[in-house]
Design an enzyme around this catalytic site. Structure first.
Site, PDB file in Angstrom:
ATOM      1  N   GLY A 144     -10.349  47.441 -60.096  1.00  0.00           N
ATOM      2  CA  GLY A 144     -10.570  48.602 -59.240  1.00  0.00           C
ATOM      3  C   GLY A 144     -10.178  48.433 -57.785  1.00  0.00           C
ATOM      4  O   GLY A 144      -9.653  49.371 -57.175  1.00  0.00           O
ATOM      5  N   THR A 186      -6.291  52.282 -65.274  1.00  0.00           N
ATOM      6  CA  THR A 186      -7.375  51.373 -65.640  1.00  0.00           C
ATOM      7  C   THR A 186      -7.049  49.976 -65.119  1.00  0.00           C
ATOM      8  O   THR A 186      -5.877  49.646 -64.970  1.00  0.00           O
ATOM      9  CB  THR A 186      -7.551  51.331 -67.181  1.00  0.00           C
ATOM     10  OG1 THR A 186      -8.464  50.284 -67.517  1.00  0.00           O
ATOM     11  CG2 THR A 186      -6.243  51.069 -67.917  1.00  0.00           C
ATOM     12  N   GLY A 187      -8.084  49.192 -64.856  1.00  0.00           N
ATOM     13  CA  GLY A 187      -7.842  47.813 -64.430  1.00  0.00           C
ATOM     14  C   GLY A 187      -8.713  47.413 -63.266  1.00  0.00           C
ATOM     15  O   GLY A 187      -9.817  47.946 -63.079  1.00  0.00           O
ATOM     16  N   ASP A 189     -12.457  51.866 -58.550  1.00  0.00           N
ATOM     17  CA  ASP A 189     -11.530  52.924 -58.146  1.00  0.00           C
ATOM     18  C   ASP A 189     -11.966  54.317 -58.611  1.00  0.00           C
ATOM     19  O   ASP A 189     -11.411  55.325 -58.148  1.00  0.00           O
ATOM     20  CB  ASP A 189     -10.129  52.639 -58.706  1.00  0.00           C
ATOM     21  CG  ASP A 189     -10.174  52.339 -60.201  1.00  0.00           C
ATOM     22  OD1 ASP A 189     -10.915  51.406 -60.587  1.00  0.00           O
ATOM     23  OD2 ASP A 189      -9.489  53.012 -60.976  1.00  0.00           O
ATOM     24  N   THR A 226     -11.624  50.447 -68.398  1.00  0.00           N
ATOM     25  CA  THR A 226     -12.026  51.801 -68.058  1.00  0.00           C
ATOM     26  C   THR A 226     -11.553  52.609 -69.252  1.00  0.00           C
ATOM     27  O   THR A 226     -10.737  52.112 -70.023  1.00  0.00           O
ATOM     28  CB  THR A 226     -11.234  52.228 -66.788  1.00  0.00           C
ATOM     29  OG1 THR A 226     -11.610  51.404 -65.696  1.00  0.00           O
ATOM     30  CG2 THR A 226     -11.452  53.651 -66.413  1.00  0.00           C
ATOM     31  N   ARG A 281     -21.629  47.841 -56.594  1.00  0.00           N
ATOM     32  CA  ARG A 281     -20.157  47.820 -56.457  1.00  0.00           C
ATOM     33  C   ARG A 281     -19.542  49.029 -57.176  1.00  0.00           C
ATOM     34  O   ARG A 281     -19.928  49.386 -58.282  1.00  0.00           O
ATOM     35  CB  ARG A 281     -19.612  46.513 -57.047  1.00  0.00           C
ATOM     36  CG  ARG A 281     -18.087  46.391 -57.013  1.00  0.00           C
ATOM     37  CD  ARG A 281     -17.516  46.471 -58.410  1.00  0.00           C
ATOM     38  NE  ARG A 281     -16.055  46.403 -58.425  1.00  0.00           N
ATOM     39  CZ  ARG A 281     -15.317  46.960 -59.372  1.00  0.00           C
ATOM     40  NH1 ARG A 281     -15.881  47.622 -60.358  1.00  0.00           N
ATOM     41  NH2 ARG A 281     -14.008  46.873 -59.331  1.00  0.00           N
TER      42      ARG A 281
HETATM   43  N1  GLY Z   1     -11.314  50.218 -62.905  1.00  0.00           N
HETATM   44  C1  GLY Z   1     -12.663  49.938 -63.116  1.00  0.00           C
HETATM   45  C2  GLY Z   1     -13.316  49.208 -62.065  1.00  0.00           C
HETATM   46  O1  GLY Z   1     -12.741  48.353 -61.444  1.00  0.00           O
HETATM   47  O2  GLY Z   1     -14.459  49.449 -61.818  1.00  0.00           O
END
Ligand code: GLY
Length: 279
Positions: free
Chosen positions: A208, A205-206, A187, A156, A184
Site C-alpha cells: 500500500g 493490489t499490493g 492505499d 487486496t 495503519r
Molecule cells: N494494498 C493493501 C494494503 O497495503 O493495505
C-alpha cells in the site's frame, strides 16, 4: 441501428508471493466472476457488479479482505474499502472498520453522500444508520496466523466492470498486510487503489505505501485518458513503481472494451470475462 455494447468484467483476489492454496483461490475467483457476469448479462450496472464481486470476496476467508482479513499487531481486524463510480466520477471509502465484514456495502451507500471518506467510528455509525448489521470479522485461520506473528503475503481484492450502457466502475477492499502498526492504512483510502472515469476503470493490489507514493491506479488511468494504450500505460506505471521498490498488481478496462492486467509479484489471482450482448 442497434449499437453493440459488450459488458466487461475483471476481478482479482490479490497479488503476492503465491504461497497458500492458490488453486482453490483461482477456482473461487472464477466462480465469483461467473456469478457477477450473470448480473451484467441481466442488465446489472457496473457499480452494482463491482460491489457484488468485492462483497463475495469479502465473504470468503480465502482472500485478505472482509472476513478473510489479516489482523493488525493488537489482534484486531481493520478493513478499508473504496470504490469509484465512472458515471458520476465520485470516489468513496471507509477506513479501519472493525465490526463489519462487508465494508464495500458501507462504501456503496457512502458514494451517494456529501462526505464520502469516513474513518472507523464514523464509518460504523454511518453503517448502522443505513441498517447494515455488524458481524464478526475475525476468521480462526487469521487468528492463528496472528498468534504466530506471521505477516503473510500482502493483497487486496478488487473489481472493474463496464455495463451494457458503457458505464464503468472500480472497487477494492483490503485487510491490510497483517501484524502491522495499529491503525495503519494502506492505499485503499484513496484513488491510488481504485480510479474510474467515463473512459477507464483501474483497481490495484499490493504494497500500500508504495502504491500510494506513486498514486498507482490514478497514474495508470490518467495515462490511458491522455491517449496511451493500456498495455503501455501499465508498463510505464509499473516502471515508476519499481524505481521505488514497489510490488503490485493492476487490472483495468477501457471504454473501448480493452481488458488488461499486469503484476510484478510472483502471482496475481484474477479472472475476466467478455459478454457480448445486443441492446
Ligand atoms: N494494498 C493493501 C494494503 O497495503 O493495505
Amino acid at each position: 441501428m442497434k449499437k453493440k455494447i459488450k459488458p466487461r468484467l475483471i476481478i482479482h483476489g490479490g497479488a503476492g508471493s503465491g504461497k497458500g492454496n492458490q488453486k482453490v483461490r483461482f477456482e473461487r475467483i472464477r466462480s465469483i466472476c461467473k456469478r457477477v457476469q450473470k448480473k451484467l448479462i441481466a442488465g446489472g450496472s457496473a457499480l452494482e457488479s463491482v460491489v457484488l464481486a468485492v462483497r463475495l470476496m469479502e465473504d470468503s476467508p480465502l482472500f485478505n479482505a472482509g472476513y478473510g482479513s489479516k489482523l493488525q499487531i493488537d489482534g484486531k481486524v481493520r478493513c478499508t474499502a473504496c470504490l469509484m463510480d465512472g458515471e458520476t466520477e465520485r470516489f468513496a471509502a471507509v477506513v479501519n472498520v472493525t465490526r463489519y465484514k462487508n465494508p464495500i456495502l458501507i462504501v456503496r451507500n457512502l458514494v451517494e453522500q456529501e462526505h464520502r471518506v469516513l474513518g472507523s467510528k464514523g464509518a460504523e455509525k454511518f453503517a448502522r444508520s443505513m441498517g447494515i448489521k455488524p458481524s464478526n470479522t475475525i476468521h480462526p485461520d487469521q487468528l492463528r496466523i496472528w498468534k504466530q506473528r506471521q505477516k503473510g503475503s500482502h493483497g487486496t481484492v478488487g473489481a472493474v466492470a463496464m455495463d451494457s450502457a458503457g458505464h464503468l466502475a472500480a472497487a477494492s477492499s483490503t485487510g491490510g498486510i497483517g501484524n502491522e502498526m495499529v491503525g495503519r492504512i494502506g492505499d485503499n483510502c484513496s484513488p491510488a487503489a481504485c480510479f474510474c472515469t467515463s473512459k477507464v476503470g483501474v483497481a490495484v493490489t499490493g504494497m500500500g505505501e508504495k502504491i500510494t507514493d506513486t498514486a498507482l491506479a490514478s497514474r495508470i488511468g490518467i495515462r490511458i485518458i491522455d491517449g496511451m494504450n493500456p498495455k503501455q500505460a501499465l508498463k510505464q506505471s509499473f516502471l515508476d513503481l519499481e524505481k521505488i521498490g514497489g510490488e503490485a498488481g493492476a487490472i483495468c478496462i477501457t471504454r473501448s472494451g480493452k481488458i488488461s492486467a499486469r503484476f510484478n509479484t510472483q502471482t496475481m489471482i484474477w479472472a475476466a470475462s467478455e459478454i457480448p450482448i445486443w441492446i
